[in-house]
Scaffold this motif. Sequence first.
Motif, PDB file in Angstrom:
ATOM      1  N   UNK A   1     101.541  55.379 -11.248  1.00  0.00           N
ATOM      2  CA  UNK A   1     100.884  54.502 -10.271  1.00  0.00           C
ATOM      3  C   UNK A   1     100.924  55.108  -8.867  1.00  0.00           C
ATOM      4  N   UNK A   2     102.077  55.645  -8.497  1.00  0.00           N
ATOM      5  CA  UNK A   2     102.188  56.278  -7.185  1.00  0.00           C
ATOM      6  C   UNK A   2     101.222  57.450  -7.076  1.00  0.00           C
ATOM      7  N   UNK A   3     101.065  58.196  -8.163  1.00  0.00           N
ATOM      8  CA  UNK A   3     100.187  59.366  -8.147  1.00  0.00           C
ATOM      9  C   UNK A   3      98.718  58.977  -8.025  1.00  0.00           C
ATOM     10  N   UNK A   4      98.298  57.937  -8.740  1.00  0.00           N
ATOM     11  CA  UNK A   4      96.876  57.578  -8.725  1.00  0.00           C
ATOM     12  C   UNK A   4      96.497  56.874  -7.425  1.00  0.00           C
ATOM     13  N   UNK A   5      97.458  56.184  -6.787  1.00  0.00           N
ATOM     14  CA  UNK A   5      97.152  55.474  -5.557  1.00  0.00           C
ATOM     15  C   UNK A   5      97.362  56.327  -4.321  1.00  0.00           C
ATOM     16  N   UNK A   6      98.057  57.437  -4.464  1.00  0.00           N
ATOM     17  CA  UNK A   6      98.266  58.355  -3.336  1.00  0.00           C
ATOM     18  C   UNK A   6      98.069  59.788  -3.817  1.00  0.00           C
TER      19      UNK A   6
END
Length: 339
Positions: free
Chosen positions: A311-316
């Motif tokens: 999630x952190x990777x796809x949103x940032x």
Amino acid sequence: MNAPPDTAEAVRAATRADVARQAGVSTAVVSYVVNEGPRRVAPETAARVRAAIEALDYSPNLAARALRKGTSEMLGLVVPDVTNPFFAELAQAVQRAAAQRGFLVTLSSSGSRVDLERELVADLTTRNVDGLLVSTVLTPETLHLLPRPRRPTVLINVSAPFAGYAAVGSDARQGAYDLVDHLLGVHGHTSVALVIGESAERLPEPRERGFAEAFAAYGLPPGPVVRTEFSRIGGYEAIRQVLGWRHRPTAVLLSSDQQASGAYRAVREAGLECPADVALVAYDGTSESEFCWPPMTVSRQQVDRMAQTALEAVLDPRNTPAHQQLPTELVVRRSCGCA
């Protein structure tokens, strides 16, 4: 005499202004309640707004809201098989992680089919999702067959980098190594078979590499490898084959909990007991492994951490490493022979 208005035209959808009038507030306050911010609304006022929304059957215009906010607050998730306990738990973990950030998740299953995975990725891209999480059935060499999404995309549950994509997965090689090391070092097994399914990983697959490296650490040749489906039937048929060998192994490493479920049945049908006659261990570590009998020794993937990292990777995407590998955890239970 005028004709009665057309029914479809007479029934007008409620607007934000209608809700505001009924609740006795401004339209801005209605927006604050619907969007849960940015300004705080007194609980009594918010209750009046929600009552008006329910009474008027008001539905916010999601497309307009997404345009105004610059986000649809929707993510797409594609997995190979929603009936697989691992992917079911992964999907739940992604939904929990997304909800913490105010996002909803659209879940799709490719059925482990390349053509369907391509269709799903292409379709989700047109549906205004903010990003995609894909557990691909493609290999790094064939990933070009996937349409290039026009959205931030993260490959999830992969053990190796995929050029051009952010990727998150577990250290499957070390997970398999730890299981075989336990069987050889703690229980003294010298004959251990590996049951492994078809994978999108480069060959030899990481679990197969870890399997062989553990034997090498003890100065032993690696045990036999049986290739089958990543399914309960695959595990069942593979163990029936193994138990029919003249010199059958004393322990078996299965590459997924789903295969292990089928393996248990094959052992019982053969009139044998686990671990007295054959020890079984598996890679994945879902709740299914904990509640079978005997409880299974596993290398457990950190599903919640994988979901959070993805999630952190796809949103940032601008601040994301190309590949993030997460450690597994050896969980010792009874199926290996430990009390």
